[in-house]
Design a protein around this motif. Structure first.
Motif, PDB file in Angstrom:
ATOM      1  N   PHE A 117       0.884  -1.053   0.031  1.00 32.78           N
ATOM      2  CA  PHE A 117       0.074   0.046   0.021  1.00 32.78           C
ATOM      3  C   PHE A 117       0.879   1.184   0.079  1.00 32.78           C
ATOM      4  O   PHE A 117       1.756   1.397   0.647  1.00 32.78           O
ATOM      5  CB  PHE A 117      -1.038   0.127   1.264  1.00 32.78           C
ATOM      6  CG  PHE A 117      -1.939  -0.898   1.393  1.00 32.78           C
ATOM      7  CD1 PHE A 117      -3.248  -0.743   0.551  1.00 32.78           C
ATOM      8  CD2 PHE A 117      -1.882  -2.200   1.809  1.00 32.78           C
ATOM      9  CE1 PHE A 117      -4.179  -1.730   0.571  1.00 32.78           C
ATOM     10  CE2 PHE A 117      -2.757  -3.278   1.653  1.00 32.78           C
ATOM     11  CZ  PHE A 117      -4.083  -2.999   1.032  1.00 32.78           C
ATOM     12  N   ARG A 118       0.405   2.392  -0.713  1.00 36.34           N
ATOM     13  CA  ARG A 118       1.244   3.545  -0.621  1.00 36.34           C
ATOM     14  C   ARG A 118      -0.004   4.566  -0.262  1.00 36.34           C
ATOM     15  O   ARG A 118      -0.926   4.827  -0.977  1.00 36.34           O
ATOM     16  CB  ARG A 118       1.687   3.879  -2.077  1.00 36.34           C
ATOM     17  CG  ARG A 118       2.579   3.039  -2.736  1.00 36.34           C
ATOM     18  CD  ARG A 118       3.942   2.571  -1.978  1.00 36.34           C
ATOM     19  NE  ARG A 118       4.991   1.920  -2.791  1.00 36.34           N
ATOM     20  CZ  ARG A 118       6.016   1.264  -2.083  1.00 36.34           C
ATOM     21  NH1 ARG A 118       6.413   1.718  -1.045  1.00 36.34           N
ATOM     22  NH2 ARG A 118       6.600   0.431  -2.560  1.00 36.34           N
ATOM     23  N   ASP A 119       0.290   5.146   0.783  1.00 32.78           N
ATOM     24  CA  ASP A 119      -0.790   6.175   1.276  1.00 32.78           C
ATOM     25  C   ASP A 119      -1.860   5.616   1.575  1.00 32.78           C
ATOM     26  O   ASP A 119      -3.031   6.174   1.203  1.00 32.78           O
ATOM     27  CB  ASP A 119      -0.649   7.478   0.350  1.00 32.78           C
ATOM     28  CG  ASP A 119       0.674   7.995   0.336  1.00 32.78           C
ATOM     29  OD1 ASP A 119       1.266   8.104   1.529  1.00 32.78           O
ATOM     30  OD2 ASP A 119       0.887   8.610  -0.629  1.00 32.78           O
ATOM     31  N   GLY A 120      -2.174   4.354   1.784  1.00 30.65           N
ATOM     32  CA  GLY A 120      -3.296   3.670   2.045  1.00 30.65           C
ATOM     33  C   GLY A 120      -4.047   3.164   0.987  1.00 30.65           C
ATOM     34  O   GLY A 120      -5.308   2.797   1.020  1.00 30.65           O
ATOM     35  N   VAL A 121      -3.436   3.240  -0.255  1.00 28.20           N
ATOM     36  CA  VAL A 121      -3.925   2.648  -1.637  1.00 28.20           C
ATOM     37  C   VAL A 121      -3.037   1.780  -2.281  1.00 28.20           C
ATOM     38  O   VAL A 121      -2.005   1.699  -2.287  1.00 28.20           O
ATOM     39  CB  VAL A 121      -4.393   3.753  -2.407  1.00 28.20           C
ATOM     40  CG1 VAL A 121      -4.719   3.462  -3.726  1.00 28.20           C
ATOM     41  CG2 VAL A 121      -5.258   5.033  -1.610  1.00 28.20           C
ATOM     42  N   LEU A 122      -4.064   0.626  -2.756  1.00 22.84           N
ATOM     43  CA  LEU A 122      -3.060  -0.292  -3.585  1.00 22.84           C
ATOM     44  C   LEU A 122      -3.916  -0.641  -4.734  1.00 22.84           C
ATOM     45  O   LEU A 122      -5.007  -1.049  -4.859  1.00 22.84           O
ATOM     46  CB  LEU A 122      -3.120  -1.654  -2.790  1.00 22.84           C
ATOM     47  CG  LEU A 122      -2.704  -3.194  -3.537  1.00 22.84           C
ATOM     48  CD1 LEU A 122      -1.247  -2.835  -4.108  1.00 22.84           C
ATOM     49  CD2 LEU A 122      -2.793  -4.082  -2.614  1.00 22.84           C
ATOM     50  N   PRO A 123      -3.101  -0.178  -6.284  1.00 20.07           N
ATOM     51  CA  PRO A 123      -4.017  -0.518  -7.398  1.00 20.07           C
ATOM     52  C   PRO A 123      -3.668  -2.055  -7.564  1.00 20.07           C
ATOM     53  O   PRO A 123      -2.453  -2.372  -7.558  1.00 20.07           O
ATOM     54  CB  PRO A 123      -3.423   0.642  -8.206  1.00 20.07           C
ATOM     55  CG  PRO A 123      -2.044   0.732  -7.509  1.00 20.07           C
ATOM     56  CD  PRO A 123      -2.179   0.435  -6.043  1.00 20.07           C
ATOM     57  N   ALA A 124      -4.464  -2.886  -8.174  1.00 19.86           N
ATOM     58  CA  ALA A 124      -4.030  -4.170  -8.552  1.00 19.86           C
ATOM     59  C   ALA A 124      -4.995  -4.531  -9.719  1.00 19.86           C
ATOM     60  O   ALA A 124      -6.029  -3.787  -9.873  1.00 19.86           O
ATOM     61  CB  ALA A 124      -4.324  -4.947  -7.396  1.00 19.86           C
ATOM     62  N   GLU A 125      -4.320  -5.602 -10.464  1.00 19.04           N
ATOM     63  CA  GLU A 125      -5.365  -6.303 -11.359  1.00 19.04           C
ATOM     64  C   GLU A 125      -5.707  -7.508 -10.937  1.00 19.04           C
ATOM     65  O   GLU A 125      -4.670  -8.417 -10.695  1.00 19.04           O
ATOM     66  CB  GLU A 125      -4.326  -6.136 -12.791  1.00 19.04           C
ATOM     67  CG  GLU A 125      -4.235  -4.808 -13.490  1.00 19.04           C
ATOM     68  CD  GLU A 125      -3.696  -4.887 -15.068  1.00 19.04           C
ATOM     69  OE1 GLU A 125      -3.184  -6.087 -15.223  1.00 19.04           O
ATOM     70  OE2 GLU A 125      -3.701  -3.916 -15.413  1.00 19.04           O
ATOM     71  N   LEU A 126      -6.831  -7.880 -11.050  1.00 16.05           N
ATOM     72  CA  LEU A 126      -7.237  -9.268 -10.511  1.00 16.05           C
ATOM     73  C   LEU A 126      -8.189  -9.882 -11.661  1.00 16.05           C
ATOM     74  O   LEU A 126      -9.043  -9.262 -12.174  1.00 16.05           O
ATOM     75  CB  LEU A 126      -7.887  -9.035  -9.162  1.00 16.05           C
ATOM     76  CG  LEU A 126      -6.933  -8.550  -7.917  1.00 16.05           C
ATOM     77  CD1 LEU A 126      -7.869  -8.162  -6.736  1.00 16.05           C
ATOM     78  CD2 LEU A 126      -6.026  -9.446  -7.757  1.00 16.05           C
ATOM     79  N   PRO A 127      -8.395 -11.041 -11.694  1.00 14.23           N
ATOM     80  CA  PRO A 127      -9.121 -11.905 -12.254  1.00 14.23           C
ATOM     81  C   PRO A 127     -10.640 -11.522 -12.196  1.00 14.23           C
ATOM     82  O   PRO A 127     -11.113 -11.473 -10.945  1.00 14.23           O
ATOM     83  CB  PRO A 127      -8.907 -13.263 -12.278  1.00 14.23           C
ATOM     84  CG  PRO A 127      -7.607 -13.400 -11.491  1.00 14.23           C
ATOM     85  CD  PRO A 127      -7.425 -12.280 -10.605  1.00 14.23           C
ATOM     86  N   ASP A 128     -11.402 -11.434 -13.180  1.00 17.56           N
ATOM     87  CA  ASP A 128     -12.860 -11.289 -13.232  1.00 17.56           C
ATOM     88  C   ASP A 128     -13.513 -12.406 -12.637  1.00 17.56           C
ATOM     89  O   ASP A 128     -13.179 -13.597 -12.965  1.00 17.56           O
ATOM     90  CB  ASP A 128     -13.643 -10.920 -14.568  1.00 17.56           C
ATOM     91  CG  ASP A 128     -14.896 -10.138 -14.399  1.00 17.56           C
ATOM     92  OD1 ASP A 128     -14.950  -9.413 -13.494  1.00 17.56           O
ATOM     93  OD2 ASP A 128     -15.684 -10.387 -15.269  1.00 17.56           O
TER      94      ASP A 128
END
Length: 371
Positions: A37-48
């Motif tokens: 997490f950076r500043d409380g945020v995590l961008p991710a790509e996850l399977p539909d």
């Protein structure tokens, strides 16, 4: 793949460290690489269609790792993520696990009335007992596996229980008192509950030994203490591996249990050996309840496959037992809150008090009709 943004809300006293996300989607890895997490945020790509249970962990300045917990320093239930297209997921961390292990956590559910210890081949076996006040003689008997999870929350894995006493008290209030004998298990669970050799039991199953002990020690003790209970009023039940050992013990020893509660059975060990073992086995005097939640899998497709597997298992059993019933818990995951919600319906069905509320019901008959 869908883009998922995970946003954190942390308790104000969170110590310094690197926060990262782990879960069953990454085998609960302690490696923060790519999941920080950076500043409380995590961008991710996850399977539909992903169904994942996740937790936040913290790498401390000294290199140790601490997992999120409840507000009292104990283990916390995992967060649940269902991915359907691009989405934002908000996770709130209530606290961090500490040395107290959540000792101050308030109890939401009633504890057992009594706890006793019996000798067993594996050592001392605790038996946690509950029955409604004013009913001291023989009562229909329910034996529950994973007894550490079925009454009060204090001994549970993540602070959730089945609230078995609450469900049984409601049943007693409706005129159907029962006695519950719950059997806690420790790290030897995979050996005791899985009747086939596989990796998690070190290729050394102790399920026959466990089933023999129930018949040879537990039942005689309870009958001597409270009075004999006929087989038709004796039920055996459990979830996951506990559901597996329930089905195995009931089919192995026909005539011993009048009802089997097979909750979310985990039948995958040893390449689904149980499904081959059960072929042709049955008990024409026993009723069998099989259930599954519709979120028990790593994806929505996987969850449907598990439901199909459990439905087919029930259909195979139906011609060989007195009655087979398959139910699906809507919105239910593979966890104690789901089994807590389904337990009252099972108890009512066991004691002939009807089944209602929150479940898709699919009775099967001995004629083998589709369910």
């Amino acid at each position: 793949m869908p883009r998922v943004t995970v946003q954190l809300t942390l308790p104000p006293d969170t110590p310094p460290g690197t926060l990262f996300l782990t879960g069953d989607h990454r085998a609960w890895s302690d490696d923060p690489t790519g999941w920080t997490f950076r500043d409380g945020v995590l961008p991710a790509e996850l399977p539909d269609g992903l169904l994942a249970q996740v937790k936040v962990r913290r790498v401390n300045p000294d290199g140790t790792t601490t997992e999120e917990g409840d507000a009292w320093g104990g283990r916390a239930r995992a967060h649940r993520i269902k991915v359907r297209g691009d989405t934002t997921v908000s996770l709130t961390v209530a606290g961090w696990q500490d040395a107290s292990g959540g000792a101050a956590r308030p109890t939401r559910s009633a504890p057992p009335r009594e706890e006793t210890v019996l000798d067993a081949p594996w050592g001392a076996q605790s038996v946690r007992l509950w029955w409604p006040a004013g009913h001291e003689g023989p009562l229909p008997l329910l034996i529950l596996h994973d007894g550490q999870n079925v009454f009060d929350e204090a001994p549970t894995f993540a602070g959730d229980s089945w609230d078995a006493a609450g469900a049984a008290q409601a049943l007693a209030d409706a005129g159907h008192p029962v006695r519950i004998a719950a059997l806690p298990v420790n790290d030897d669970r995979s050996r005791r509950y899985v009747p086939f050799p596989f990796e998690l039991n070190g290729f050394d199953s102790g399920a026959d030994e466990y089933a023999d002990w129930i018949i040879g020690t537990l039942l005689p003790h309870l009958h001597a203490r409270f009075g004999p209970v006929p087989a038709q009023d004796t039920a055996l039940a459990g979830s996951s591996f506990g559901g597996l050992i329930t089905a195995f013990a009931g089919l192995r020893d026909p005539g011993t249990y009048g009802t089997l509660g097979v909750f979310s059975p985990a039948v995958w060990p040893a390449d689904f050996a149980f499904l081959r073992w059960m072929a042709g086995r049955g008990d024409l005097h026993s009723r069998v309840w099989v259930d599954m939640g519709d979120h028990e899998g790593s994806s929505m497709q996987g969850a449907q496959e598990v439901i199909t597997l459990a439905r087919d298992l029930t259909a195979q059993l139906a011609p060989h037992v007195a009655e087979a019933r398959f139910t699906v818990g809507e919105g239910h995951w593979h966890d104690e809150p789901a089994w807590r919600e389904r337990l009252p319906a099972f108890l009512r069905w066991w004691r002939g008090a009807g089944v209602a509320g929150g479940l898709f019901e699919h009775p099967a008959s001995r004629s083998g009709q589709p369910i």
